[in-house]
Design an enzyme around this catalytic site. Structure first.
Site, mmCIF file in Angstrom:
data_model
loop_
_atom_site.group_PDB
_atom_site.id
_atom_site.type_symbol
_atom_site.label_atom_id
_atom_site.label_comp_id
_atom_site.label_asym_id
_atom_site.label_seq_id
_atom_site.Cartn_x
_atom_site.Cartn_y
_atom_site.Cartn_z
ATOM 1 C CB SER A 72 28.941 41.299 78.865
ATOM 2 O OG SER A 72 28.869 42.368 80.051
ATOM 3 C CB SER A 73 27.076 46.333 76.169
ATOM 4 O OG SER A 73 25.813 45.908 75.740
#
Length: 412
Positions: A72-73
């Site tokens: 998840s960036s």
């Protein structure tokens, strides 16, 4: 109005968005509203709320060697890229790299009920979990597809917007082919080796032209359009060495060289960390044809923890029998925004020649007025297209495209 619980997910989300706005990573009120609406913790069910609402990337899948291949960036870079994409209500959007589904949910907020979001992931397990997360948060209208993102998704084309949330070595023909006239493509693009930038492109006649460029760092695209970069673990849970190609036969063990002590050669040029990656690094990309990499340092000891987005990293210039890294002269500063003298540290028998080249480039960058990404323009031409004659430009040859890099001021 009832106050939100101070430690609840809604209040943590509000505080994260406020922190992004205060830091300058978030400017657009529509993007802020999307980040405030989408509960990131639902897309990260196996971590606690503190981690879910920290401004950090969260690895969600590792390969057989323990290297992250999906995450998840970091919310800050997510916000910046969403602003680069400039999504409008009712648009059709393709996302390359579904991951947890969190970014697709934000895109759905921006397009509204009249829009269409298609997100593609190469791993069936990730596509399945992304679909479940999206449905749990009321975004079941998002189409989640398992497939090779390098091929895009023809059934829903053309798209007004295409965004890749994985690092790309080249621009796949399918992405330009599936982009609608007047559309916009945003992706983390490798210029040289591990020098990666989030670039927003728009069609301009027979080519794509950049409209904004930002520093970034993403895991690499996998599948048929994966690049030749190699990633080597350096020990610890996060240390990585990324090079633009495989090491030639008989080359020294570069990971081993980097553990040796050395002395940094100074340049007399004062920089911040941002200066290095938004100024010096793209300058190097227009002057060094090969050998540029990046070293991401592991935590200082096996028991230490450090968020992925807070890891130290260094630019690297390497050959078969040595390398040099860019870094501070003397002890590194604790304050990430503090200025320091830039230098180059040599390793191996060829290290000093690489260090001399790096220090020469840094001084030339200083003499040229310290150009940054705001001064850089990137034009992307399909393979086989005749390139214009632009004095002072640098052409980077990719498998499917030719990148023409030009500094805005001709004196560069």
């Amino acid at each position: 109005m009832t106050d939100l619980p101070f430690n609840g997910p809604d209040e943590r989300r509000r505080r994260l968005v406020a922190a992004l706005q205060a830091s300058g990573a978030l400017h657009d009120d529509r993007v802020a509203a999307a980040l405030n609406r989408v509960p990131r913790h639902v897309f990260l069910p196996d971590i606690d709320l503190d981690q879910a609402y920290a401004d950090d990337a969260v690895p969600t899948k590792l390969d057989a060697e323990g290297r992250p291949i999906s995450s998840s960036s970091q919310p800050a870079i997510m916000a910046l890229m969403l602003e680069q994409l400039d999504v409008r209500p009712g648009q059709r959007v393709l996302e390359i790299g579904a991951g947890t589904g969190y970014n697709a949910a934000c895109l759905a907020c921006l397009t509204g009920d009249a829009g269409l979001i298609t997100t593609v992931d190469i791993d069936d397990d990730l596509a399945t979990s992304a679909r479940e997360h999206l449905a749990a948060c009321g975004f079941g209208q998002v189409s989640v597809v398992c497939g090779d993102g390098g091929l895009g998704w023809p059934p829903d084309a053309p798209y007004d917007r295409i965004i890749a949330t994985v690092g790309a070595w080249d621009i796949a023909p399918a992405w330009t082919g599936q982009l609608a006239p007047g559309g916009r493509l945003v992706l983390p693009l490798a210029l040289r080796g591990a020098l990666q930038y989030s670039v927003a492109f728009e069609p301009a006649g027979d080519h794509l032209a950049s409209v904004s460029i930002l520093p970034c760092g993403f895991m690499r695209l996998r599948g048929a359009f994966a690049g030749p970069e190699t990633v080597t673990r350096l020990g610890g849970p996060t240390g990585l060495l990324v090079e633009d190609t495989s090491r030639p036969p008989g080359a020294d063990d570069l990971a081993g060289l980097l553990t040796q002590p050395g002395q940094t050669i100074g340049t007399g040029v004062q920089v911040t960390g941002r200066d290095l990656y938004a100024g010096v690094a793209p300058w190097l990309a227009t002057r060094e044809p090969t050998g540029i990499g990046r070293v991401t340092d592991p935590p200082p000891d096996p028991g230490a923890t450090r968020p992925a987005s807070r890891r130290g990293s260094r630019i690297l210039l390497a050959g078969a029998h040595g390398c040099a890294t860019v870094g501070p002269v003397g002890a590194p500063r604790a304050d990430a925004g503090a200025a320091f003298e830039a230098g180059a540290r040599p390793y191996g028998s060829e290290g000093f020649q690489f260090a001399e080249r790096l220090t020469s480039h840094i001084r030339a960058w200083q003499a040229a007025g310290r150009p940054s990404l705001a001064d850089l323009r990137i034009a992307v031409y399909p393979e086989g297209t005749a390139l214009p004659d632009v004095p002072g430009s640098t052409v980077i040859v990719k498998p499917h495209t030719r990148l023409m890099l030009t500094w805005q001021d001709g004196r560069f």
